[in-house]
Structure formats: structure tokens, C-alpha cells
Write a protein that holds these residues in place. Structure first.
Motif, PDB file in Angstrom:
ATOM      1  N   VAL A  97     -22.680 -12.687 -10.557  1.00 21.06           N
ATOM      2  CA  VAL A  97     -21.981 -11.799 -11.493  1.00 21.06           C
ATOM      3  C   VAL A  97     -21.092 -10.786 -10.770  1.00 21.06           C
ATOM      4  CG1 VAL A  97     -22.271 -10.060 -13.295  1.00 21.06           C
ATOM      5  CG2 VAL A  97     -23.688 -12.130 -13.306  1.00 21.06           C
ATOM      6  N   PRO A  98     -21.610  -9.973  -9.825  1.00 16.85           N
ATOM      7  CA  PRO A  98     -20.738  -9.007  -9.150  1.00 16.85           C
ATOM      8  C   PRO A  98     -19.625  -9.660  -8.347  1.00 16.85           C
ATOM      9  CG  PRO A  98     -22.923  -9.041  -8.150  1.00 16.85           C
ATOM     10  CD  PRO A  98     -23.022  -9.802  -9.408  1.00 16.85           C
ATOM     11  N   VAL A 152     -16.927 -10.726 -10.861  1.00 17.36           N
ATOM     12  CA  VAL A 152     -16.150  -9.561 -11.322  1.00 17.36           C
ATOM     13  C   VAL A 152     -15.187  -9.112 -10.237  1.00 17.36           C
ATOM     14  CG1 VAL A 152     -16.312  -7.153 -12.050  1.00 17.36           C
ATOM     15  CG2 VAL A 152     -17.955  -8.824 -12.909  1.00 17.36           C
ATOM     16  N   ALA A 157     -11.083  -8.977 -10.443  1.00 20.17           N
ATOM     17  CA  ALA A 157     -10.362  -7.746 -10.123  1.00 20.17           C
ATOM     18  C   ALA A 157      -9.291  -7.994  -9.061  1.00 20.17           C
ATOM     19  CB  ALA A 157     -11.339  -6.676  -9.651  1.00 20.17           C
ATOM     20  N   SER A 172     -15.947  -3.283  -3.437  1.00 18.11           N
ATOM     21  CA  SER A 172     -15.896  -3.698  -4.835  1.00 18.11           C
ATOM     22  C   SER A 172     -15.826  -2.494  -5.769  1.00 18.11           C
ATOM     23  CB  SER A 172     -17.113  -4.553  -5.172  1.00 18.11           C
ATOM     24  OG  SER A 172     -17.066  -5.011  -6.498  1.00 18.11           O
ATOM     25  N   ILE A 228     -12.517  -2.754  -8.340  1.00 20.22           N
ATOM     26  CA  ILE A 228     -12.688  -2.923  -9.790  1.00 20.22           C
ATOM     27  C   ILE A 228     -11.996  -1.810 -10.573  1.00 20.22           C
ATOM     28  CG2 ILE A 228     -14.393  -2.982 -11.655  1.00 20.22           C
ATOM     29  CD1 ILE A 228     -16.257  -4.478  -9.712  1.00 20.22           C
ATOM     30  N   ALA A 249     -19.530   0.111 -11.979  1.00 20.30           N
ATOM     31  CA  ALA A 249     -19.458  -1.007 -11.033  1.00 20.30           C
ATOM     32  C   ALA A 249     -20.462  -0.814  -9.896  1.00 20.30           C
ATOM     33  CB  ALA A 249     -18.042  -1.129 -10.477  1.00 20.30           C
TER      34      ALA A 249
END
Length: 268
Positions: free
Chosen positions: A3-4, A7, A11, A146, A150, A245
Motif C-alpha cells: 500500500v505505501p 501510493v 505520487a 515518501s 506525497i 502519510a
């Protein structure tokens, strides 16, 4: 970790697409491009405000709290005195004028982005010096990266420009991210207890800390928006997204890497 990382990939695609379309990874604001910003008081509709000036405004924002408009012009459109005269001739009350030259703006942009890069590099070196192990250190660095990427992508989607205020927010996110990640790494790697017990202890402190900060930033963003304080509203918005985030990256990405690292080390 899926998932991260997904994402983060989205981004990066947004930022890359924005760069291809506009020539910049994020739209720079007046602080960096140069220009003039007027705050005028009038009950006229937005179309009349735009028609009052010889040059086309780059943007017009309504501030409902005090019945004003914030009108922004690109550098070279007209001088501050000319814009003030045109506004007053149209019957508008000029509350404030802020002007930044194009040369000063470009120098400020270089200094601000350079400071952001130096801060991130310094953080990375410090983390590697603290833990002296690749996996725990890279987990902190990737998480911090990250946490910055994001919010920058969301800035593009929400129309928030890069300014000195938003650069300050990104710098604060580096601090927030490293704080929560180092807290987690210290509990897991340097304190007694098994992995899940150590993670639970770190989460009790880290999640409480981050949620408290998110709540404070939401209140600040709402209040600043109501009173037309665009700088604080932009800072609060960036921090809310960045801290959210950080929760995902710290307790999904970082925890997973640490679990793999610790259990693989035991197995070896």
C-alpha cells in the motif's frame, strides 16, 4: 509494504506528469516567480474585479471572512503603483500590496530548495550514523522521502503553489518523519521485548503524537481559511497530508522492513 509503495509510485507519477506538462514538478508561487499581490476590499463580483485592471490577473481569491479579494499578478504585468491606482480608480479599497521581483524570487527559490535538499541529506547521514545498518536506516530514509513526495503531489492536484511557507512545511515533515521513525527503530532494535511488544510501545507514543499534530493542523487550516490567511492554510494542508502519510509509512512500510530485518537476523 504494497500500500505505501503503491501510493508513493502514484505520487511520483503525478509529479513526473506535472513536470512534463508544465516544466516544473510543482507550481511555484509569487515568492519564487516574482509578482504582485493585492488585497482589496469590495462587494463587487469577481468578474468586475478582473475587469478593473489593464493586465489580466493570474488569480483572484475571495476571502469571505472580511469581504476582500486577493488578486495576484505575474512579474512584469505592471508596477505596484499602477495596480494600486487602477484598483482605486475602480472604487476598490486597497488593504495591502506585496511585490517580489523576478530576480529575487529565483534566488529565493534556489536557496529554499537547496536548504530542503541539504536538510534531507543531513538527515540521511545522521540516520545511517545512528543505526549503522542498511535496512533500518533505509527504512527511515524511504519513509521520510515518501512523506515529502506525497504532499507535493497533492499540492499539484489541489492547486497549492510552492512558496516559502510550503517549503517550511516540507522541512517540518522531515523532522516529524524522522522523529516517529527513530522512535520506532529505537524501541524495536535497542530495547528489551519481542518485536510486537516493542512495536506496540512505540505506537502508543508515536501515533498519539502524530494524531495530536494532525488535529492541531486541521484546526489551524480551518481557522486560516475562514480568515483568508492563505499562507497558514497552505502550511496546515501540507502538514495534514504529510502527517497522515507518515502514519502509513511508519507503521506499514517501516514496521514491515524492521520485522523482516529482525526475524531474518534471528534466523541467521
Amino acid at each position: 509494504m504494497a500500500v505505501p509503495l503503491a501510493v508513493l509510485a502514484v505520487a511520483l507519477l503525478v509529479i513526473g506528469g506535472w513536470y512534463v506538462a508544465t516544466g516544473a514538478p510543482v507550481n511555484p508561487g509569487v515568492d519564487f516567480t516574482g509578482g504582485t499581490e493585492l488585497r482589496i476590499a469590495t462587494d463587487a463580483p469577481q468578474s468586475e474585479v478582473a475587469a478593473a485592471f489593464d493586465s489580466q490577473p493570474e488569480s483572484i481569491r475571495s476571502v469571505a471572512a472580511d469581504g476582500t479579494y486577493v488578486v495576484t499578478f505575474q512579474s512584469g504585468s505592471a508596477t505596484s503603483s499602477e495596480l494600486q491606482t487602477q484598483a482605486e480608480d475602480a472604487g476598490f479599497e486597497v488593504r495591502s500590496i506585496d511585490a517580489v521581483s523576478a530576480n529575487f524570487g529565483s534566488e529565493t527559490q534556489l536557496l529554499a530548495l537547496g536548504g530542503l535538499a541539504v536538510a534531507f541529506a543531513g538527515m540521511s547521514i545522521l540516520v545511517f550514523a545512528m543505526f549503522r545498518s542498511f535496512v533500518p536506516s533505509i527504512a527511515v530514509v524511504v519513509s521520510a522521502f515518501s512523506d515529502i513526495v506525497i504532499p507535493v503531489a497533492l499540492m499539484n492536484l489541489l492547486g497549492i503553489e510552492l512558496s516559502l511557507g510550503t517549503v517550511a512545511a516540507l522541512l517540518m515533515l522531515i523532522g516529524y518523519s524522522v522523529d516517529s521513525d527513530i522512535l520506532l527503530n529505537n524501541h524495536v532494535l535497542r530495547r528489551s521485548g519481542d518485536f510486537y511488544e516493542s512495536t506496540a510501545r512505540a505506537m502508543r507514543t508515536g501515533v498519539t503524537m502524530t494524531l495530536t499534530s494532525i488535529a492541531a493542523m486541521i484546526v489551524m487550516t480551518i481557522t486560516a481559511t475562514l480568515f483568508g490567511i492563505q499562507l497558514l492554510a497552505a502550511i496546515g494542508t501540507v502538514l495534514v497530508f504529510g502527517l497522515t502519510a507518515d502514519l502509513m509509512n511508519t507503521y506499514m512500510l517501516n514496521v514491515t522492513l524492521l520485522r523482516w530485518y529482525k526475524f531474518e537476523g534471528v534466523a541467521r
